[in-house]
Design an enzyme around this catalytic site. Structure first.
Site, PDB file in Angstrom:
ATOM      1  N   MET A 177       0.947  -1.126   0.044  1.00 11.01           N
ATOM      2  CA  MET A 177      -0.048  -0.086   0.008  1.00 11.01           C
ATOM      3  C   MET A 177       0.914   1.220  -0.067  1.00 11.01           C
ATOM      4  O   MET A 177       1.900   1.275   0.391  1.00 11.01           O
ATOM      5  CB  MET A 177      -1.015  -0.125   1.287  1.00 11.01           C
ATOM      6  N   HIS A 178       0.167   2.374  -0.194  1.00 14.61           N
ATOM      7  CA  HIS A 178       0.652   3.478  -0.207  1.00 14.61           C
ATOM      8  C   HIS A 178       2.005   4.221  -1.052  1.00 14.61           C
ATOM      9  O   HIS A 178       2.249   5.461  -0.925  1.00 14.61           O
ATOM     10  CB  HIS A 178       1.072   3.841   1.331  1.00 14.61           C
ATOM     11  N   ASP A 204      -3.075  -4.587  -0.293  1.00 14.20           N
ATOM     12  CA  ASP A 204      -2.620  -6.151   0.006  1.00 14.20           C
ATOM     13  C   ASP A 204      -3.479  -6.404   1.420  1.00 14.20           C
ATOM     14  O   ASP A 204      -3.654  -7.754   1.519  1.00 14.20           O
ATOM     15  CB  ASP A 204      -1.050  -6.335   0.153  1.00 14.20           C
TER      16      ASP A 204
HETATM   17  O1  LIG Z   1       2.002   0.110   4.995  1.00 11.97           O
HETATM   18  C1  LIG Z   1       1.412  -1.023   5.097  1.00 11.97           C
HETATM   19  C2  LIG Z   1      -0.124  -0.826   5.332  1.00 11.97           C
HETATM   20  O2  LIG Z   1      -0.589   0.311   5.932  1.00 11.97           O
HETATM   21  C3  LIG Z   1       1.943  -2.230   4.603  1.00 11.97           C
HETATM   22  O3  LIG Z   1       1.249  -3.515   5.310  1.00 11.97           O
HETATM   23  C4  LIG Z   1       2.030  -2.288   3.181  1.00 11.97           C
HETATM   24  O4  LIG Z   1       0.895  -2.548   2.649  1.00 11.97           O
HETATM   25  C5  LIG Z   1       3.055  -3.631   2.836  1.00 11.97           C
HETATM   26  O5  LIG Z   1       2.771  -4.638   3.226  1.00 11.97           O
HETATM   27  P1  LIG Z   1       3.727  -6.018   2.969  1.00 11.97           P
HETATM   28  O6  LIG Z   1       4.708  -5.913   1.897  1.00 11.97           O
HETATM   29  O7  LIG Z   1       4.357  -6.359   4.219  1.00 11.97           O
HETATM   30  O8  LIG Z   1       2.607  -7.063   2.876  1.00 11.97           O
END
Ligand SMILES: O=C(CO)[C@@H](O)[C@H](O)COP(=O)(O)O
Ligand SMILES: Nc1ncnc2c1ncn2[C@@H]1O[C@H](COP(=O)(O)OP(=O)(O)O)[C@@H](O)[C@H]1O
Length: 500
Positions: free
Chosen positions: A83-84, A241
């Site tokens: 995300m983000h 995700d």
């Molecule tokens: O920043 C966040 C949620 O706000 C993280 O959970 C990212 O979405 C990355 O996820 P992974 O690569 O650890 O699955």
């Protein structure tokens, strides 16, 4: 015999994983491919968007060539994405700079500015406090620090939307990733004029909004030639995700909580309404399921702490061997505790400057004690997140575990003991990739809704029950763990200038 399937593309931080799933929920095959994470300066975290596209393509080509998945049998594709992350594109939709990721903490100044400009109004509109990881402060950072690049910026996308664009030629962002930018009004599901105006973000660079389960197009002729996919394969928008992870783990009611140990660590709860009682203590986001939401607390370096530890201290052991030795060490690792703040922290301490520590180092300890302390410390940080919900009198009776960390029986039992809650392991655990596949399966009309799809796709393999003796021991250790953040806050700050 032909087996119709869908592909779930899980664009993680460490790798992309592509799963081929049948209508019966069977995983026909999975391929993954890694990409590097670059840290050019302390607090920076970047990836090359082209690496995501190349790695996704390698994984798809391998499914076709090595696993003999026939392109004409792939009826649909959808995505789950880290995300983000900020992907900035110019007028020709070429990438302008490396993507700035969710775990990049360079934007503390911009977060303070947002706070000053909008205060509580920001939390009311977005459901979130301004935190370094979100896309909005990253946009403000580029505007302030890279004016030449900012001038050329035509549009931004989040990571999986960029990969989807390269496969289909269509631009857009789904609602679950749009809430993660903190530019969306969570209550109206429109881009927020108030936030854009206050923070100086022109609305023209915001991508079109699209529901996660919506058909956005098909594979372009160019990408079909590149990957071997059929141009007939239908592409669905996909989602964040953690939202896809929740869907793929069957978190469809508020009594179940998700524990995800990926690069980040996440404790996530389904919310039927945008619950404004959290006041930004946890994140609040649109779900991939229409008219539903979820809240979550995030540990910035969960699996990442263990990967860092493995890379730095245990390269002579496989990951599994390393975890096996930790399982042999005693609970509490002979009095050693670890805090996983190696890239700063997001929840419950929103602190980009805190750093990790080993406390209680003793001459009798062995390497296995250090490994065990890292795994226990990561899990204690999840207990901090669960405590946020417990302090809100949130009712939940089950934790469903996913992600790399759910591969190990030892770690699953440890979660049950440290959380003092039963922890469920799923059969066919594919993490967010299964949720992405479910978006395609429901989008194609294979199932009338997500609930019906989950009944077929999501099955429990085993439930780990907390052991009362272990629970008591970990309760005691956790009291000491909780004392570490306040005790190391100032020390971390003082050490900051030596990091460069
Ligand atoms: O920043 C966040 C949620 O706000 C993280 O959970 C990212 O979405 C990355 O996820 P992974 O690569 O650890 O699955
Ligand atoms: N065999 C294993 N047992 C326990 N944890 C593992 C194992 N293999 C990898 N991991 C952990 O899982 C993490 C990656 O999980 P994953 O869900 O694939 O992450 P992401 O989606 O962020 O790429 C790694 O950081 C690592 O610490």
């Amino acid at each position: 015999m032909t087996t119709k399937c869908v592909l779930g593309v899980d664009l993680g931080t460490s790798a992309v994983k592509v799963s081929a799933v049948t209508r019966a929920g069977t995983i026909l095959a999975q391929q993954s491919f890694d990409y590097p994470l670059n840290q050019p300066q302390p607090g920076y975290s970047e990836q090359n968007p082209n690496d995501w596209v190349m790695s996704t393509t390698v994984a798809i080509v391998r499914l076709i060539l090595d696993d003999q998945i026939r392109p004409e049998d792939i009826e649909g594709i959808s995505y789950s994405g880290q995300m983000h992350g900020l992907v900035l594109l110019d007028k020709q939709y070429q990438v302008l700079r490396p993507a700035i990721l969710w775990n990049d903490t360079r934007t503390t100044k911009q977060c303070a500015e947002i706070d000053q400009l909008l205060g509580d109004q920001f939390v009311k509109i977005t459901g979130n406090r301004p935190l370094e990881g979100f896309t909005l402060p990253k946009l403000m950072w580029v505007k302030e620090n890279e004016p030449e690049i900012w001038k050329q910026a035509e549009l931004f996308l989040t990571p999986k939307d960029y990969v989807r664009y390269r496969m289909t030629g269509t631009l857009g962002i789904d609602y679950s990733d749009a809430t993660g930018t903190t530019l969306l009004d969570l209550h109206t599901n429109q881009w927020s004029d108030v936030i854009c105006d206050a923070c100086g973000i022109p609305k023209r660079i915001l991508p079109p909004l699209v529901p996660s389960g919506e058909k956005v197009g098909t594979i372009t002729a160019q990408y079909a030639e590149f990957s071997g996919l059929s141009q007939q394969t239908v592409v669905f928008a996909g989602g964040a995700d953690n939202a896809c992870g929740a869907l793929g783990a069957g978190i469809l009611t508020p009594n179940k909580v998700l524990s995800s140990i990926g690069t980040s660590g996440v404790i996530l709860k389904y919310e039927a309404q945008p619950n404004d009682e959290y006041q930004g203590q946890v994140q609040l986001e649109d779900h991939v399921i229409p008219n539903a939401y979820y809240s979550m607390g995030v540990t910035l370096a969960a699996g990442y702490s263990l990967s860092w530890y493995h890379r730095t201290f245990c390269e002579d052991q496989s990951f599994d061997e390393m975890i096996e030795t930790a399982a042999q060490a005693p609970k509490g690792a002979h009095g050693l505790l670890f805090t996983p703040y190696i890239v700063g922290e997001r929840a419950p301490y929103a602190d980009a400057n805190i750093r990790g520590s080993f406390i209680g180092v003793d001459a009798r300890q062995q390497r296995a004690d250090f490994t065990r302390a890292v795994i226990e410390g990561i899990t204690f940080s999840f207990r901090d997140l669960l405590n946020i919900y417990r302090s809100q009198q949130s009712d939940f009776d089950t934790v469903v575990a996913i992600g790399g960390g759910a591969k190990s029986d030892f770690w699953l039992q440890l979660q049950a003991d440290i959380f003092n809650t039963p922890v469920t392991k799923l059969a066919n655990e594919q993490g967010p990739g299964l949720g992405a596949a479910m978006l395609a399966a429901v989008g194609l009309g294979w199932f009338p809704d997500f609930q019906a799809c989950a009944e077929v796709f999501v099955t429990t393999q085993r439930v780990y029950q907390p052991n009362p003796l272990n629970v008591a021991k970990y309760d005691e250790l956790y009291q000491s763990y909780q004392a570490i953040y306040p005790a190391t806050k100032d020390v971390s700050r003082a050490l900051q200038r030596f990091q460069a």
